[in-house]
Write an enzyme that holds these catalytic residues in place. Structure first.
Site, PDB file in Angstrom:
ATOM      1  N   SER A   1      -9.639   6.154  19.687  1.00 59.57           N
ATOM      2  CA  SER A   1      -9.648   7.450  19.011  1.00 59.57           C
ATOM      3  C   SER A   1     -10.546   7.411  17.770  1.00 59.57           C
ATOM      4  O   SER A   1     -11.752   7.221  17.891  1.00 59.57           O
ATOM      5  CB  SER A   1      -8.210   7.855  18.684  1.00 59.57           C
ATOM      6  OG  SER A   1      -8.109   9.204  18.346  1.00 59.57           O
ATOM      7  N   LEU A   2     -10.001   7.579  16.570  1.00 53.64           N
ATOM      8  CA  LEU A   2     -10.804   7.469  15.356  1.00 53.64           C
ATOM      9  C   LEU A   2     -11.571   6.159  15.334  1.00 53.64           C
ATOM     10  O   LEU A   2     -12.767   6.118  14.982  1.00 53.64           O
ATOM     11  CB  LEU A   2      -9.902   7.563  14.117  1.00 53.64           C
ATOM     12  CG  LEU A   2     -10.515   7.109  12.788  1.00 53.64           C
ATOM     13  CD1 LEU A   2     -11.637   8.051  12.365  1.00 53.64           C
ATOM     14  CD2 LEU A   2      -9.448   7.002  11.708  1.00 53.64           C
TER      15      LEU A   2
END
Length: 286
Positions: A103-104
């Site tokens: 994700s991030l």
């Protein structure tokens, strides 16, 4: 499942301490793992269980887990995470690494690899690939909205949880649900007990919207520089998929896979086993 043994250590960046969890074989292939927003290094515990021969080095990004917060008033910009990853690579004196990002963390990995392609031999990205963007034409309005919202959030305080169990139940049933075992790993590193109850270690400033973000053309410039093999593993029906579709043709050596799993696919038993199998196959092909 018993958590695999690991070591905890820290290193300094401009007077701040960043925390690391490390599992596996110290002589194995070094894989730097970067977690998602409001998670921490413990999110890679299950993969570490399946990858004992790898040197898995998971960083608590600034403001998360046991890492120090950024100075009060300093926004959390994604490119500052890139600088911290560079500092970690230099601290370890590694000429070349494999990057594993969720994700991030996948967005951070892409920016780092685009900036330093000669330092990254391979990338494994989990349910994410690029950072969120602001269209250039909408930047003034987006900036104003972020500043107004940030001012409101800066005055907000979170009520402590009465018990660890209460916090655990909240995390299990959150927008991105995880199992009780996974939630326990995350919260043992992500919470601390005070006289008033259990509170998050993570910096509340992380919940404030970005004042400035890269735009699509800037992000594309980084993606075009991904000269190393990239293995992208997305959850089916992922919310992230529509955000990255235009970038996929820009990756020179891309292997794209999907799994029937949630956003935290690496914390689900079956998907994590499959991801670990793919990582082992990928590393054998280095």
């Amino acid at each position: 499942m018993q958590s695999p043994s690991h070591t905890n250590w820290q290193f300094a960046v401009h007077g701040r301490q960043l925390a690391v969890m490390e599992w596996g074989n110290p002589q194995g292939t070094p894989v730097i793992a970067l977690h998602g927003w409001l998670d921490n290094a413990a999110s890679f515990t299950l993969l570490a269980h399946h990858l004992p021969h790898v040197r898995l080095i998971a960083l608590d990004l600034a403001g998360h887990g046991f890492s120090d917060h950024r100075p009060v008033g300093q926004p959390y910009y994604i490119w500052d995470n890139v600088a911290d990853v560079q500092a970690l690579v230099e601290h370890l004196a590694l000429d070349e690494v494999v990057l594993l990002g969720h994700s991030l963390g996948a967005g951070v990995a892409t920016l780092f690899a685009g900036a330093f392609p000669e330092r990254v031999s391979r990338m494994i990205l989990l349910d994410g690939m690029i950072p969120l963007d602001y269209p250039a034409s909408q930047l003034p309005e987006s900036m104003a909205k972020a500043l107004r919202r940030g001012a409101r959030l800066s005055r907000r305080t979170l009520k402590p949880y009465d018990s660890f169990e209460q916090a655990l139940e909240t995390r299990i049933n959150s927008r991105w649900p995880v199992s009780r075992e996974a939630a326990t790993w995350l919260l043992e590193r992500g919470m601390r007990q005070t006289a008033d109850g259990w509170v998050w270690r993570s910096d509340m400033a992380l919940t404030q919207p970005s004042i400035v973000r890269l735009c699509e053309s800037q992000i594309a410039a980084f993606v075009r520089r991904l000269s190393m093999p990239v293995q992208l593993i997305m959850a089916e029906r992922s919310e992230e998929l529509s955000l990255i579709e235009t970038m996929l043709p820009l990756v020179a050596d891309l292997e794209f896979k999907t799994l029937a799993a949630s956003h935290h696919l690496h914390l689900e038993s079956g998907p994590a086993q499959q991801i670990a199998n793919w990582i082992r196959e990928s590393l054998r092909g280095r």
